[in-house]
Scaffold this motif. Structure first.
Motif, short mmCIF file in Angstrom:
data_model
loop_
_atom_site.label_atom_id
_atom_site.label_comp_id
_atom_site.label_asym_id
_atom_site.label_seq_id
_atom_site.Cartn_x
_atom_site.Cartn_y
_atom_site.Cartn_z
N TYR A 1 0.83 -1.21 0.00
CA TYR A 1 0.00 0.00 0.00
C TYR A 1 0.86 1.25 0.00
N ASP A 2 0.51 2.20 -0.85
CA ASP A 2 1.19 3.49 -0.92
C ASP A 2 0.30 4.55 -0.28
N GLU A 3 0.66 4.99 0.91
CA GLU A 3 -0.19 5.93 1.66
C GLU A 3 -0.27 7.29 0.98
N LYS A 4 0.79 7.70 0.27
CA LYS A 4 0.79 9.02 -0.38
C LYS A 4 -0.25 9.10 -1.49
N VAL B 1 1.80 -6.53 -4.89
CA VAL B 1 1.50 -7.70 -4.08
C VAL B 1 2.81 -8.34 -3.64
N ARG B 2 2.89 -8.67 -2.39
CA ARG B 2 4.06 -9.33 -1.80
C ARG B 2 3.76 -10.82 -1.69
N VAL B 3 4.62 -11.68 -2.24
CA VAL B 3 4.36 -13.11 -2.22
C VAL B 3 5.54 -13.87 -1.63
N ILE B 4 5.24 -15.07 -1.15
CA ILE B 4 6.24 -16.03 -0.66
C ILE B 4 6.23 -17.23 -1.59
N ASP B 5 7.39 -17.63 -2.05
CA ASP B 5 7.46 -18.78 -2.94
C ASP B 5 6.95 -20.03 -2.23
N ASN B 6 6.09 -20.76 -2.88
CA ASN B 6 5.47 -21.94 -2.29
C ASN B 6 6.49 -23.03 -1.95
N ASP B 7 7.61 -23.05 -2.69
CA ASP B 7 8.58 -24.13 -2.53
C ASP B 7 9.78 -23.74 -1.67
N LYS C 1 0.15 2.03 8.70
CA LYS C 1 -0.17 3.05 9.71
C LYS C 1 -1.63 3.48 9.57
N LYS C 2 -2.09 3.64 8.33
CA LYS C 2 -3.47 4.07 8.10
C LYS C 2 -4.46 2.95 8.36
N PHE C 3 -4.05 1.70 8.05
CA PHE C 3 -4.95 0.56 8.21
C PHE C 3 -4.32 -0.48 9.12
N PRO C 4 -4.29 -0.22 10.42
CA PRO C 4 -3.62 -1.16 11.35
C PRO C 4 -4.38 -2.46 11.54
N ASN C 5 -5.66 -2.50 11.19
CA ASN C 5 -6.48 -3.69 11.37
C ASN C 5 -6.87 -4.34 10.05
N ASP D 1 -12.41 2.54 0.53
CA ASP D 1 -11.24 3.28 1.00
C ASP D 1 -10.17 3.50 -0.05
N ILE D 2 -10.02 2.50 -0.97
CA ILE D 2 -8.89 2.52 -1.90
C ILE D 2 -9.43 2.26 -3.31
N PRO D 3 -9.38 3.26 -4.20
CA PRO D 3 -10.07 3.17 -5.49
C PRO D 3 -9.60 2.05 -6.41
N ASN D 4 -8.32 1.64 -6.34
CA ASN D 4 -7.84 0.63 -7.30
C ASN D 4 -7.84 -0.78 -6.73
N LEU D 5 -8.62 -1.00 -5.68
CA LEU D 5 -8.70 -2.32 -5.04
C LEU D 5 -10.12 -2.87 -5.18
N PHE D 6 -10.23 -4.08 -5.76
CA PHE D 6 -11.52 -4.74 -5.96
C PHE D 6 -11.48 -6.14 -5.35
N VAL D 7 -12.60 -6.56 -4.77
CA VAL D 7 -12.77 -7.92 -4.25
C VAL D 7 -14.07 -8.46 -4.85
#
Length: 574
Positions: free
Chosen positions: A280-283, A290-296, A327-331, A530-536
């Motif tokens: 997330y970019d607060e500015k 997206v931050r990922v962890i390699d499955n292997d 900081k903006k979204f602690p939860n 809250d965030i215009p470029n985020l869709f679920v």
């Protein structure tokens, strides 16, 4: 699929990222790619190639190891939860998660069965393919009785998107013009057996307000030119769908949306990439990656894009949002309302009744049709006389006893062996599928200390069926017994079960849409308040569960959200 479609590390900034490759993720990728957006699909599991990797396909029971039995020590360790699923078996177990590596917690005194399919295609490979539109009653229900927040959309808002996805996916069924169950764009329905036709006629006379119809299902009974161009052909009615279908006769990511997305040249896929969190970019108040962890090997990497579609399943998507803190979204990101993780729902399958049907000795076997019958929710109008709110559907099936029915009966010698060759009695069954009320206290949350092997906090569930759901199932059994007896069945009996939430595999809620940003996560286009470029766009966005199977609505909401997002991008509001 071309080899260069799959990536690992890249410095490219994509137009869009889609997290998840199941029913919602597949549709998001297809729609984005076809609109010209360079799209990266992120999948936490392995690649499953259409046809090639359906290793359990065309394997009859007698050719399976241990005749298909998978009960052993290894299964208990790896699939203690997954084996509860109707689709789990010797030919399908490769499409289910490994419980040993995917731990989660439940609050003391509660249970929840989390069924997972972590591979390219997700649970679109193993779903039950039942497809029903939500109607005006379903979108109005929360407003009428005050449970949950009012849906910000109505039937007219999504109707053309239902048609859009139905024509592409291929939905078989019959037009019934029912007020409580809107018709779809249908391929011809499967045919009923004689006994089913007769039961349908009896019910129509005894209970005209409770019509029994053929199940509406994502199977190509009569493929169109569009389906044939996808490489799909007519359903063979093998009813072995959960092992994968090389014919492409049922809708899945592999058979339908993924080839369409890849055909554009705009698709890339990052498999074996477990999403840790959103960047997330607060500015700019945007999610930039997206931050990922390699499955292997558990190494870390990052992917970047201008718009993010989170389609990782209701629970998976919400886990990602919760673990994306700042900081903006602690939860949890986009959680200014504080309702993220709450209002978790699943359908309730805990009521069943059956009886014996006399006659039909010449009707030997039920066949292998991949769908049953359904009586839509007949309690769709508010009624203060009932002890519960909302309603339920009844799924119907006819079956005849085979040799298995004789296993526990006494017998010896030639007479007993000959008896095993004879078909037994016919039975007819009604099984309930009930709505679950959206309740704040039904929730999922991140465990404060326990993590999985990727370093991501485990989920802790605190979910219960309420008294409303329990009374609903009691009523479903009572009504089913009454209907079967009225139809002339013998030895009718029924019972309520105590299966946990989760086993319907229709998880919904937890990042709901709504008109008010103070009480919901998303607006009516599945876009974050809250965030215009985020869709679920998966089941997390639901305001209520309705009674109908939800996957068709996942598809329609996703296609609609992409259309909206592309227009917002063009208008430079995203």
């Amino acid at each position: 699929m071309k080899e260069q479609v799959y990536i690992n590390k890249t410095s490219e900034v994509y137009d869009a990222i889609v997290i998840g490759s199941g029913i919602s993720g597949g549709w998001a990728a297809k729609e984005l790619c076809e609109r010209g957006l360079k799209t990266l699909m992120i999948e936490r599991g392995r690649v499953v190639e259409h046809r090639k990797d359906y290793t359990g396909e065309n394997t009859p029971m007698w050719r399976q190891e241990h005749r298909g039995r998978v009960e052993n020590l290894l299964t208990d360790q790896q699939h203690s939860v997954q084996k509860q699923c109707y689709a789990f078996g010797n030919t399908t177990k490769q499409f289910f998660g490994n419980d040993r590596d995917l731990p989660y917690q439940t609050k003391e005194g509660t249970t929840f069965s989390w069924i997972r399919g972590n591979q390219l295609g997700g649970k679109s490979l193993t779903w039950h393919r039942q497809c029903y539109r939500l109607g005006e009653y379903d979108f109005n229900a929360n407003k009428v009785d005050g449970y949950g927040t009012d849906w910000p959309i109505r039937s007219k808002d999504i109707e053309k998107w239902y048609s859009h996805v139905e024509i592409h996916a291929g939905i078989s069924g019959s037009k019934e013009n029912l007020p409580n169950l809107p018709d779809s764009e249908f391929l011809p329905p499967f045919e009923m057996m004689t006994i089913e036709k007769d039961m349908q006629e009896k019910f129509s006379k005894l209970y005209p307000e409770r019509p029994m119809i053929m199940g509406r299902t994502a199977h190509l009974t009569q493929p169109t030119d569009l389906h044939i161009s996808q490489g799909r052909i007519q359903c063979q009615a093998r009813n072995e769908c959960h092992a994968g279908c090389s014919y492409g006769a049922y809708f899945s990511t592999q058979s339908s949306t993924l080839p369409a997305a890849a055909k554009t040249g705009n698709l890339h896929i990052a498999p074996n990439s477990v999403v840790h969190s959103l960047i997330y970019d607060e500015k700019t108040n945007r999610v930039k990656g997206v931050r990922v962890i390699d499955n292997d090997d558990l190494s870390e990497r990052e992917y970047f894009a201008n718009v993010i579609f989170v389609c990782a399943s209701t629970i998976g998507s919400t886990q990602i949002l919760m673990n994306s803190i700042s900081k903006k979204f602690p939860n949890g990101i986009a959680n200014s309302s504080g309702v993220l993780g709450h209002y978790l729902m699943d359908h309730n399958f805990n009521g069943v009744a059956s009886g014996e049907v006399e006659g039909y000795e010449n009707e030997y076997y039920k066949g292998r049709r991949p769908t049953g019958l359904m009586i839509p929710n007949f309690f769709y109008k508010p009624d203060r006389q009932r002890d519960f709110l909302r309603g339920y559907a009844l799924h119907a099936s006819a079956y005849r006893e085979g040799w298995e029915a004789q296993q526990a009966q006494d017998g010896l010698g030639v007479e007993y062996k000959n008896k095993l060759k004879q078909a037994g009695k016919w039975h007819f069954q009604l099984a309930a599928q009930g709505e679950m009320l959206p309740r704040f206290e039904n929730q999922m949350r991140l465990h404060p200390s326990l993590k999985d092997k990727w370093g991501i906090p485990q989920i802790e569930f605190d979910v219960r069926f309420s008294d409303n759901e329990k009374m609903m199932m009691e009523d479903a059994v009572e009504q089913s017994i009454k209907m079967l007896k009225a139809a002339g069945l013998k030895n009718v009996s029924g019972n309520t079960m105590h299966g946990p939430p989760g086993l319907a595999i229709h998880e919904l809620g937890t990042a709901r849409m709504g008109r008010d940003a103070k009480t919901s996560i998303l607006n009516g286009f599945n876009q974050s308040h809250d965030i215009p470029n985020l869709f679920v766009t998966d089941g997390a966005s639901f305001c209520s569960s309705a009674v109908q199977n939800p996957s068709l609505t996942f598809m329609a909401l996703t296609a609609r959200a992409v259309d909206y997002a592309v227009k917002e991008i063009a208008a430079k509001r995203i």
